[in-house]
Design a protein around this motif. Structure first.
Motif, mmCIF file in Angstrom:
data_model
loop_
_atom_site.group_PDB
_atom_site.id
_atom_site.type_symbol
_atom_site.label_atom_id
_atom_site.label_comp_id
_atom_site.label_asym_id
_atom_site.label_seq_id
_atom_site.Cartn_x
_atom_site.Cartn_y
_atom_site.Cartn_z
ATOM 1 N N LEU A 9 36.218 53.834 54.001
ATOM 2 C CA LEU A 9 35.981 53.151 52.731
ATOM 3 C C LEU A 9 37.264 52.546 52.185
ATOM 4 N N ARG A 10 37.128 51.412 51.483
ATOM 5 C CA ARG A 10 38.272 50.789 50.809
ATOM 6 C C ARG A 10 37.795 50.215 49.485
ATOM 7 N N VAL A 11 38.458 50.580 48.414
ATOM 8 C CA VAL A 11 38.115 50.068 47.086
ATOM 9 C C VAL A 11 38.724 48.672 46.953
ATOM 10 N N VAL A 12 37.882 47.660 46.743
ATOM 11 C CA VAL A 12 38.379 46.281 46.679
ATOM 12 C C VAL A 12 38.503 45.769 45.251
ATOM 13 N N ALA A 13 37.865 46.453 44.290
ATOM 14 C CA ALA A 13 37.960 46.023 42.886
ATOM 15 C C ALA A 13 37.498 47.146 41.980
ATOM 16 N N GLU A 14 38.005 47.150 40.752
ATOM 17 C CA GLU A 14 37.576 48.117 39.745
ATOM 18 C C GLU A 14 37.387 47.385 38.425
ATOM 19 N N ALA A 15 36.411 47.851 37.632
ATOM 20 C CA ALA A 15 36.138 47.223 36.337
ATOM 21 C C ALA A 15 35.809 48.294 35.310
ATOM 22 N N THR A 20 33.005 42.298 33.461
ATOM 23 C CA THR A 20 34.076 42.226 34.462
ATOM 24 C C THR A 20 33.548 42.638 35.831
ATOM 25 N N ALA A 21 32.699 43.665 35.851
ATOM 26 C CA ALA A 21 32.115 44.105 37.130
ATOM 27 C C ALA A 21 31.316 42.974 37.775
ATOM 28 N N TYR A 22 30.543 42.276 36.971
ATOM 29 C CA TYR A 22 29.732 41.161 37.485
ATOM 30 C C TYR A 22 30.632 40.052 38.032
ATOM 31 N N ARG A 23 31.694 39.712 37.295
ATOM 32 C CA ARG A 23 32.612 38.667 37.747
ATOM 33 C C ARG A 23 33.321 39.078 39.037
ATOM 34 N N THR A 28 34.667 39.217 44.945
ATOM 35 C CA THR A 28 35.054 40.046 46.103
ATOM 36 C C THR A 28 33.928 40.316 47.090
ATOM 37 N N ARG A 29 32.663 40.155 46.642
ATOM 38 C CA ARG A 29 31.495 40.394 47.499
ATOM 39 C C ARG A 29 31.593 41.724 48.259
#
Length: 199
Positions: A9-15, A20-23, A28-29
């Motif tokens: 696993l790799r975390v590619v984004a956090e909100a 912000t999560a939607y954007r 990042t898909r």
């Protein structure tokens, strides 16, 4: 930190909020989204719905404090593929992540228990008849948010919120806001909404 330690696993984004999560999802898909239901601004149910509208194949797992069968039902209706409570062991979260990644629905053991109890009791919650959008507006109303604030958060008109409020009361068979709060208290939603506001 649990996810960062997993070699697969790799975390590619956090909100920290739904908008912000939607954007970030669109930017990042990611292969999977792990979201709470209680967030500032745009709530979890609406965030799930918007992500799935933008990408019907999105895999979304809810990770939340809400040990409530109806919250789980509403999250799945909104488009989530899994529901795990924060009181679950870490292994349950990891198992659910890989289940959802493989296209299967996953729930934690405590939610399975709550769902089973609600079926055994033979009485489905009245709130289960609401759509995810209606349920989200109900939650915001119970958290004492104004019509204008709800409209601003959900990017709809105040008239739409007012109409939805009327529809919620109609579906639940109550004639006033006081009756709506009493119904919610009986079914524990108001208490959870207040807990969210305080916490």
């Amino acid at each position: 930190s649990l996810l960062q330690k997993q070699p697969r696993l790799r975390v590619v984004a956090e909100a920290t909020d739904g908008a912000t999560a939607y954007r970030l999802f669109k930017e990042t898909r990611p292969d999977i989204v792990i979201t709470d239901l209680t967030m500032n601004g745009l709530g979890g149910f609406e965030t799930i719905k918007r992500i799935r509208q933008w990408d019907p194949a999105a895999r979304i797992l809810v990770f939340t404090m809400h040990l409530n069968a109806t919250y789980a039902v509403q999250a799945i209706r909104a488009g989530a593929k899994g529901y795990v409570t924060k009181s679950s062991p870490p292994e349950e979260l990891l198992r659910a992540i890989f289940e959802v990644l493989h296209g299967r629905t996953a729930t934690s053991a405590d939610i399975d228990h709550e769902l089973a109890l609600s079926h055994i009791a033979g009485e489905a919650s009245a709130v289960e008849i609401l759509t995810p959008r209606e349920f989200e507006i109900l939650r915001m109303l119970l958290a004492e948010q104004t019509t204008e604030k709800i409209a601003e958060t959900l990017h709809v008109s105040p008239k739409t919120v007012a109409n939805t409020r009327y529809l919620i009361k109609s579906k639940l068979g109550v004639g006033s806001d006081i009756e709506l709060v009493r119904l919610a208290l009986r079914q524990r939603y108001a208490l959870q909404a207040v807990a969210e506001r305080i916490g």
